[in-house]
Design a protein around this motif. Sequence first.
Motif, PDB file in Angstrom:
ATOM      1  N   GLU A 298      27.477  60.848  63.228  1.00 59.74           N
ATOM      2  CA  GLU A 298      26.575  60.359  62.185  1.00 59.74           C
ATOM      3  C   GLU A 298      25.580  59.348  62.745  1.00 59.74           C
ATOM      4  OE1 GLU A 298      24.965  60.389  58.407  1.00 59.74           O
ATOM      5  OE2 GLU A 298      26.444  61.720  59.334  1.00 59.74           O
ATOM      6  N   TYR A 301      22.778  61.290  64.362  1.00 57.07           N
ATOM      7  CA  TYR A 301      21.859  61.915  63.415  1.00 57.07           C
ATOM      8  C   TYR A 301      21.029  60.885  62.647  1.00 57.07           C
ATOM      9  CZ  TYR A 301      23.311  66.716  64.161  1.00 57.07           C
ATOM     10  OH  TYR A 301      23.518  67.955  64.720  1.00 57.07           O
ATOM     11  N   LYS A 313      22.161  69.069  59.660  1.00 59.56           N
ATOM     12  CA  LYS A 313      23.115  68.454  60.579  1.00 59.56           C
ATOM     13  C   LYS A 313      24.205  69.467  60.912  1.00 59.56           C
ATOM     14  CE  LYS A 313      24.019  64.819  57.987  1.00 59.56           C
ATOM     15  NZ  LYS A 313      24.511  63.482  57.557  1.00 59.56           N
ATOM     16  N   ARG A 314      24.450  69.628  62.204  1.00 60.68           N
ATOM     17  CA  ARG A 314      25.488  70.575  62.612  1.00 60.68           C
ATOM     18  C   ARG A 314      26.218  70.047  63.838  1.00 60.68           C
ATOM     19  NH1 ARG A 314      20.643  73.198  63.728  1.00 60.68           N
ATOM     20  NH2 ARG A 314      20.818  74.400  61.814  1.00 60.68           N
ATOM     21  N   TYR A 332      33.507  67.042  55.652  1.00 58.98           N
ATOM     22  CA  TYR A 332      32.088  66.900  55.980  1.00 58.98           C
ATOM     23  C   TYR A 332      31.317  68.148  55.553  1.00 58.98           C
ATOM     24  CZ  TYR A 332      33.995  63.067  58.687  1.00 58.98           C
ATOM     25  OH  TYR A 332      34.662  61.928  59.057  1.00 58.98           O
ATOM     26  N   TYR A 335      27.757  69.084  56.781  1.00 60.40           N
ATOM     27  CA  TYR A 335      27.562  69.546  58.154  1.00 60.40           C
ATOM     28  C   TYR A 335      27.811  71.043  58.259  1.00 60.40           C
ATOM     29  CZ  TYR A 335      27.185  64.928  60.322  1.00 60.40           C
ATOM     30  OH  TYR A 335      26.753  63.690  60.711  1.00 60.40           O
TER      31      TYR A 335
END
Length: 498
Positions: A298, A301, A313-314, A332, A335
């Motif tokens: 996190e 990102y 986000k991945r 999550y 994600y």
Amino acid sequence: MNNITLVFYSQKSSRNASNAPTKEYEHLRRRIFLNTQEFWYRIYKTFSFQMRKSNDNVKDQISKMINMFREHYTALLRDVSNLAEVDGHSKWRIQESRELSDLVQNDIKQSQNPLNCDNARKLVCRLFKYDCGYSCRLHHVVECLIFAFITKRTLFLNKSNGSFSEREYENLFLPLSDKCRLEDGYKLSICSGNSSARVVYINALKLHNKNSPYLPFEIPVELAPRLNVLHGDPVVWWVGQFLKYIFRPLPNLSYAFEEYKNRVKFQKPIVGVQVRRTDKINREASFHELDEYMYHVEEYYKIEEFNGKVHKKRIYLATDEPSVFYEAKLKYPEYEIIGDPEIPKSASVTDREKDNSIININIDIYFLSLCDYLVCTFSSNICRMAYEIMNSLHPDASLRYTSVDETYNYGHMIRRINSVVIRHDAYGLEEIGIEVGDDVFDYDNLWNGFSRGINLRTNITGIYPTFKVTRKVETSNFSNHPYMQIDQCIFNDTYSTN
């Protein structure tokens, strides 16, 4: 005799170009980044400790302060990171990286393909399974290749005695030598220091000697002036070059990579996360919750979001525990989780030496190395190997990671030294005093603003502020030792390729 000219020793650096940065600028840019991280580690740990001891009202105030500092920290780290993109030196970094890599790759290739194979000096390296998994054994191959390179020998692997599974190395990667093979019937040199023997036999496990100058914590002294400017951790770059030579997949493995990429829809931006579980936990590594990894994901990102670069986000998830996939998707949902939940099933203790499992380990190493950032445990060979390969793919990927346990080390690396640049007086029983110019044997970064080590001047062990030291790059004049004493050779028997 192997007639190897280490050509990069005599090459002129592309730093002579008008767009080359100074050594001082590159060192300062990276140091500001690292010290910003250390400052945040100290703030976060201190406030978190105070919050645990406080009442609800104070906890709320501390939480707000932490969030404010975190946002400030993220913005500052973003600004420092962006310096490398706007300072006008990007083209030089790419060019210098390519030049140095090409030079080292050519030297390794020349070492492994001497003009006269029959007369070439050879090193036979024996690899063992025992308590050493696939990625551990592949790291042993790296050590053997570095050893052979420095001692001017052509490396061959002894694949007998069950040291390899059926599909390891020779069925996955290009041969170490394009032209030379080791015939049956050679009488091998016993461990007598006779470095002129044409063929010597090394037990990879015996390379880890504290008096050995061969382990990869030193880089060639002639290469250091260029590499110290280009890279934030030259040892990682140096190891990565040997892995780059080794990790050249055969068509069947390349096909497996391509098929997997299309099947899981691997794409960027992406953070690689390797969560280690099963047999090594509490034996050589501590247990870390998934949340601890994802905290750092996190953070990455957040910086990217400040730059306006994130649309999705991945993470690429690699683990030896299938339930981690389900936990990640449950906790999550924002994600995209890239990876195959079936791979961890083949990574169980009972199955990990099977052919399919070996393929899957290589898949995880390969795709972790392709990620934009890594979050993992450096106690894991897979994690370190992905990081080392990553550093062969970029001019400098030394800051593209967070380890939730150890700092980077090369498995059996004897030492890593920090040099003191700011004086520190010990405060409390745990701390040690350090003076400018002292060398400190680094045990570990505690990720709270302090590191633990032993002051080599005073021989006192304790903790000290990490921002007051800088990593020392150790060098060796390899070119002056064409016949380094080989004091690790063993087994005076006849080698067989069967």
